[in-house]
Design an enzyme around this catalytic site. Structure first.
Site, PDB file in Angstrom:
ATOM      1  N   ASP A  87       0.837  -1.201   0.000  1.00 54.63           N
ATOM      2  CA  ASP A  87       0.000   0.000   0.000  1.00 54.63           C
ATOM      3  C   ASP A  87       0.873   1.251   0.000  1.00 54.63           C
ATOM      4  O   ASP A  87       1.760   1.395   0.837  1.00 54.63           O
ATOM      5  CB  ASP A  87      -0.876   0.008   1.256  1.00 54.63           C
ATOM      6  CG  ASP A  87      -1.823   1.190   1.294  1.00 54.63           C
ATOM      7  OD1 ASP A  87      -2.939   1.051   0.766  1.00 54.63           O
ATOM      8  OD2 ASP A  87      -1.439   2.252   1.830  1.00 54.63           O
ATOM      9  N   TYR A 107       2.564   9.970   0.356  1.00 54.89           N
ATOM     10  CA  TYR A 107       3.575   9.327   1.215  1.00 54.89           C
ATOM     11  C   TYR A 107       4.984   9.501   0.628  1.00 54.89           C
ATOM     12  O   TYR A 107       5.972   9.222   1.306  1.00 54.89           O
ATOM     13  CB  TYR A 107       3.349   7.822   1.345  1.00 54.89           C
ATOM     14  CG  TYR A 107       2.039   7.349   1.918  1.00 54.89           C
ATOM     15  CD1 TYR A 107       1.145   8.215   2.539  1.00 54.89           C
ATOM     16  CD2 TYR A 107       1.689   6.002   1.844  1.00 54.89           C
ATOM     17  CE1 TYR A 107      -0.059   7.745   3.045  1.00 54.89           C
ATOM     18  CE2 TYR A 107       0.497   5.532   2.355  1.00 54.89           C
ATOM     19  CZ  TYR A 107      -0.381   6.407   2.947  1.00 54.89           C
ATOM     20  OH  TYR A 107      -1.560   5.925   3.443  1.00 54.89           O
ATOM     21  N   LYS A 146      -2.996   6.101  -3.968  1.00 62.38           N
ATOM     22  CA  LYS A 146      -4.139   6.972  -3.644  1.00 62.38           C
ATOM     23  C   LYS A 146      -3.960   8.360  -4.240  1.00 62.38           C
ATOM     24  O   LYS A 146      -2.828   8.847  -4.362  1.00 62.38           O
ATOM     25  CB  LYS A 146      -4.288   7.117  -2.116  1.00 62.38           C
ATOM     26  CG  LYS A 146      -4.188   5.809  -1.374  1.00 62.38           C
ATOM     27  CD  LYS A 146      -4.427   5.911   0.115  1.00 62.38           C
ATOM     28  CE  LYS A 146      -4.070   4.603   0.794  1.00 62.38           C
ATOM     29  NZ  LYS A 146      -2.643   4.455   1.099  1.00 62.38           N
ATOM     30  N   HIS A 164      -8.056   9.554  -1.484  1.00 64.89           N
ATOM     31  CA  HIS A 164      -7.426   9.458  -0.158  1.00 64.89           C
ATOM     32  C   HIS A 164      -8.312  10.019   0.968  1.00 64.89           C
ATOM     33  O   HIS A 164      -8.373   9.450   2.057  1.00 64.89           O
ATOM     34  CB  HIS A 164      -6.071  10.176  -0.191  1.00 64.89           C
ATOM     35  CG  HIS A 164      -5.098   9.646   0.803  1.00 64.89           C
ATOM     36  ND1 HIS A 164      -3.738   9.624   0.581  1.00 64.89           N
ATOM     37  CD2 HIS A 164      -5.264   9.113   2.036  1.00 64.89           C
ATOM     38  CE1 HIS A 164      -3.129   9.097   1.625  1.00 64.89           C
ATOM     39  NE2 HIS A 164      -4.036   8.783   2.526  1.00 64.89           N
TER      40      HIS A 164
END
Ligand code: A2P
Length: 297
Positions: A62, A67, A92, A125
């Protein structure tokens, strides 16, 4: 203790799969890659974590554009020695992007960073970014239309959302042609917002849990440590086993090979119903689900 090979709650190891509402298989535990702070992660370290996870049996990774780990995940996927078709990769769409064209472009930018030809799961997200708060429903509708087109074109195998409350899903479903298959929310002992969980189950949406260790907060919790000792497991394994037994897909983040291996070794014991209750109802500084409708991001 279970006998070897005995199946609990339908799952026997981290690569064992649930079936999404569109028939796509999704492994029941995934590797998380959010560093937990907003500092730029080390791409090599992320790639090594992906390789360690694959080595430990993980087939589900994931990430998210925010990120900053898409490159590391892509590198890990390339180097891990497993066929792409055996892996399940999620990313996402971040809060700075909404709208049809913008979403298509952001998807391709993520795919470029990942270095992949197709994606297994793409998620919105958050439902209501501060920058789009005036008309979040319309913005999400256009964004979802782009998700649907990418899905229909075969660029993505499944589509879903993250951090969506029932009213966000209701708004999305007013115009959606394809229902979300997944909702990824914060889920761990002491944090399992029943309203969202029950609503998703009614809709046939599978729940994934981010921060399944409470970003590490849970690992020193005295009650969890007491239960961990009773079962001869680590606090992390108790948290992850709780998720598996609640049929949430936990996404534990770790860049440490021994911890990654430990996080995969959660299928040889079962937490009693009584201890599950204690874990579900834990109180304290564990973290909570954020309702984004009044958050500043
Ligand atoms: P690290 O990545 O340095 O190994 P969450 O998944 O809830 O966000 O929690 C992630 C945090 O928990 C990270 O700091 C990670 O550290 C740590 N962690 C992950 N697995 C374990 C484990 N089995 N034992 C102890 N700490 C762990």
């Amino acid at each position: 203790m279970l006998r070897e090979g005995e199946k609990v709650f339908g799952m026997i190891n981290v690569s064992d799969c649930y079936t999404l509402s569109n028939g796509v298989k999704i492994p029941c535990v995934g590797l998380g890659t959010w560093k937990g702070d907003w500092q730029t992660p080390d791409t090599g370290e992320v790639a090594r974590a992906v390789c360690a996870a694959v080595e430990a049996g993980f087939r589900h990774i994931d990430t998210a554009s925010c990120y900053l780990t898409e490159e590391g995940v892509g590198l890990g996927v390339k180097e891990c020695g497993i066929n792409r078709s055996e892996l399940f990769v999620t990313t996402k769409l971040w809060n700075d992007v909404r709208g049809y064209r913008e979403t298509i472009d952001a998807f391709h930018a993520s795919m470029k960073k990942l270095g992949l030809k197709y994606l297994d799961l793409y998620l919105i997200h958050w439902p209501n970014p501060a920058a789009f708060r005036d008309h979040w429903q319309e913005y999400n509708a256009e964004t979802w239309r782009a998700f649907e087109d990418l899905y229909k074109a075969g660029d993505i195998r499944a589509i879903g959302v993250s951090n969506f409350y029932p009213h966000h899903l209701d708004a999305l479903m007013k115009t959606a042609q394809v229902a979300p298959m997944v909702n990824q929310i914060r889920l761990h002992p002491g944090c399992a917002t029943d309203e969202i969980v029950q609503d998703c189950r009614r809709r046939g949406i599978l729940l994934e849990g981010y921060s399944p260790l409470g970003t590490g907060n849970l690992l020193q919790n005295p009650e969890i440590l007491r239960i961990a000792e009773k079962y001869g497991k680590s606090a992390a394994q108790i948290c992850l086993r709780w998720s598996v037994q609640r049929e949430f897909i936990p996404l534990p983040k770790s860049v440490t090979p021994q911890r990654i291996q430990q996080n995969a070794a959660i299928f040889d014991f079962e937490i009693s119903e009584q201890d599950m209750e204690i874990l579900t109802n834990l109180q304290g500084e564990l973290g909570t689900q954020i309702n984004q409708d009044n958050a500043n991001f």
